[in-house]
Design an enzyme around this catalytic site. Structure first.
Site, PDB file in Angstrom:
ATOM      1  CE  LYS A   1      25.627 -26.434 105.165  1.00 23.72           C
ATOM      2  NZ  LYS A   1      25.346 -27.279 106.312  1.00 23.72           N
TER       3      LYS A   1
ATOM      4  CE1 TYR B   1      26.578 -27.933 110.521  1.00 27.13           C
ATOM      5  CE2 TYR B   1      24.600 -27.298 111.704  1.00 27.13           C
ATOM      6  CZ  TYR B   1      25.693 -26.964 110.925  1.00 27.13           C
ATOM      7  OH  TYR B   1      25.879 -25.659 110.561  1.00 27.13           O
TER       8      TYR B   1
ATOM      9  NE  ARG C   1       3.535 -15.453 109.175  1.00 28.68           N
ATOM     10  CZ  ARG C   1       2.208 -15.425 109.397  1.00 28.68           C
ATOM     11  NH1 ARG C   1       1.516 -16.549 109.396  1.00 28.68           N
ATOM     12  NH2 ARG C   1       1.592 -14.293 109.630  1.00 28.68           N
TER      13      ARG C   1
ATOM     14  CG  ASP D   1      20.818 -33.557 108.687  1.00 31.93           C
ATOM     15  OD1 ASP D   1      20.955 -33.464 107.452  1.00 31.93           O
ATOM     16  OD2 ASP D   1      21.272 -32.713 109.488  1.00 31.93           O
TER      17      ASP D   1
HETATM   18  C1  LIG Z   1      24.676 -27.148 107.584  1.00 32.75           C
HETATM   19  C2  LIG Z   1      23.993 -28.298 108.204  1.00 32.75           C
HETATM   20  C3  LIG Z   1      22.835 -28.122 108.974  1.00 32.75           C
HETATM   21  C4  LIG Z   1      22.265 -26.749 109.297  1.00 32.75           C
HETATM   22  O1  LIG Z   1      21.784 -26.132 108.154  1.00 32.75           O
HETATM   23  P1  LIG Z   1      21.786 -24.512 107.954  1.00 32.75           P
HETATM   24  O2  LIG Z   1      21.250 -24.370 106.572  1.00 32.75           O
HETATM   25  O3  LIG Z   1      23.208 -24.067 108.105  1.00 32.75           O
HETATM   26  O4  LIG Z   1      20.901 -23.961 109.000  1.00 32.75           O
HETATM   27  C5  LIG Z   1      22.220 -29.255 109.490  1.00 32.75           C
HETATM   28  N1  LIG Z   1      22.718 -30.494 109.271  1.00 32.75           N
HETATM   29  C6  LIG Z   1      23.841 -30.697 108.532  1.00 32.75           C
HETATM   30  C7  LIG Z   1      24.331 -32.076 108.327  1.00 32.75           C
HETATM   31  C8  LIG Z   1      24.508 -29.609 107.972  1.00 32.75           C
HETATM   32  O5  LIG Z   1      25.627 -29.824 107.267  1.00 32.75           O
END
Ligand SMILES: *Cc1c(COP(=O)(O)O)cnc(C)c1O
Length: 380
Positions: A196, A99, A47, A171
């Site tokens: 992604k 998001y 961890r 983000d």
């Molecule tokens: C998918 C996504 C998230 C969340 O991420 P997870 O890996 O699904 O928890 C946050 N911000 C954006 C822009 C995303 O496309």
């Protein structure tokens, strides 16, 4: 080191002292033998730290021009760690076109802990100043936004954030460090859903953070270890492997995104096309300034704006897959009004542009001719 070299070698100098393996091994272990209490080689418990995760954390720090990287079990777990820097009474100013999972985390979890959120338009960065007060601790920016592809001027927001001594988190999931590097533009924290584009192959769920400042990195590391939402070694390996082709994939995503956006713009049934590379996009100038290219995310609406029409379109697609998520090698299509934004009342979602016929495409790296043929037959 240039970006395209960093994707392969960034932060990977001494990855496997044991056998010089070219890829870091998957250290599938929870603990590490000690010769004497405290006598270890840098890892005590997985961890707190794991060599495979550490290799990925160094890679992401290098790509984002940070000094420190942190990997979590999902993008939302990474965002959760940032919010845990705050205390009851603190306030956050966030982009309003956000998001859905982030919005849910902010309003359904952290509001209960006494944190106050303001969701505002940041098209004009000065608007932020109307909401700043002595309790403002964090500004949250997502750009390009989902699904409307609005672009927020990170440098302008960073100036305001510095003036008022708040943290600025960006983000960077949609853009990736290939297209924009928020830390260089003045952000304090950059966050990714590595699920992604960084992973890039739709086979893993993960989140990462990168920061420059040591004190901030220490606080986030403390939260990562204390709360425990870490990325596992197998997933860390997969994301590292994905990152090695990030520059190649992104180049093709951008080329195909352009081809699809231009095809849609000229189609008689299509009304609006949202892709920041189009000169008609309202934020095209900022996009051109802050991004290296314009990415593979394209949204559009049709002239008759019919719900059955949109559903029939996504059902007819053959190369594009109807699915949530984005950023993988394969092209995906989504219908925000009935999928990602279904929980938002019609009137509310229409205010930000999510009308019934809006389709969001994550344009993959297939041959652009097959993608355009597919869109053509589904629109026809
Ligand atoms: C998918 C996504 C998230 C969340 O991420 P997870 O890996 O699904 O928890 C946050 N911000 C954006 C822009 C995303 O496309």
């Amino acid at each position: 080191m240039k970006f395209n070299t960093k994707t392969i070698h960034g932060g990977q100098e001494d990855i496997d002292p044991a056998y010089n393996s070219v890829m870091p091994p998957i250290y599938q272990t929870s603990t590490y033998a000690q010769s004497t209490p405290g006598g270890h080689k840098g890892f005590e418990y997985s961890r707190s730290g794991n060599p495979t995760r550490s290799a990925l954390e160094k890679s992401i720090a290098s790509l984002e021009k940070g000094n420190y990287g942190l990997a979590f079990g999902s993008g939302l777990a990474a965002i959760d760690a940032i919010l845990k820097l705050l205390k009851p009474g603190d306030e956050v100013i966030s982009t309003n076109d956000l998001y859905g999972g982030t919005f849910r985390l902010f309003t359904k979890i952290f509001e209960n802990f006494g944190i106050k959120f303001h969701f505002i338009g940041m098209g004009e960065a000065q608007n932020i100043e109307n909401y700043i007060n002595k309790n403002t601790k964090l500004i949250w920016v997502e750009t390009p936004t989902n699904p409307m592809m609005n672009i927020i001027n990170i440098e302008a927001v960073a100036e305001i954030s510095k003036k008022h001594q708040t943290l600025l988190a960006v983000d960077n999931t949609f853009a990736t460090p290939y297209l924009q590097q928020p830390l260089d533009l003045g952000a304090d924290i950059v966050m990714h859903s590595a699920t992604k584009y960084l992973g890039g192959h739709s086979d893993v769920v993960m989140g990462v953070l990168a920061v420059k400042d040591k004190e901030l990195a220490n606080k986030l590391y403390f939260i990562q270890n204390a709360s425990g939402a870490i990325a596992g070694p197998q997933d860390s390996f997969l994301v590292l492997r994905g990152i090695k082709t990030l520059h190649l994939r992104m180049q093709r995503h951008c080329e195909n995104g352009k081809a699809v956006a231009e095809f849609l713009s000229n189609h008689p049934k299509v009304d609006k096309v949202y892709w920041p590379g189009l000169p008609s996009h309202p934020n095209h100038d900022i996009a051109k300034k802050q991004m290296k290219d314009f990415g593979g995310m394209v949204s559009f609406t049709t002239k008759n704006n019919s719900l059955p029409g949109a559903i029939s379109f996504v059902e007819k697609l053959k190369v594009f897959t109807l699915a949530e998520s984005l950023g993988g090698v394969e092209s995906l299509a989504g219908h925000p009004a009935s999928m990602t934004h279904a929980s938002i009342p019609k009137e509310e979602r229409e205010k930000i542009g999510v009308i019934d016929s809006l389709i969001r495409l994550s344009v993959g790296v297939e041959d652009e001719r097959d993608l355009i043929e597919d869109l053509k037959q589904a629109l026809g």
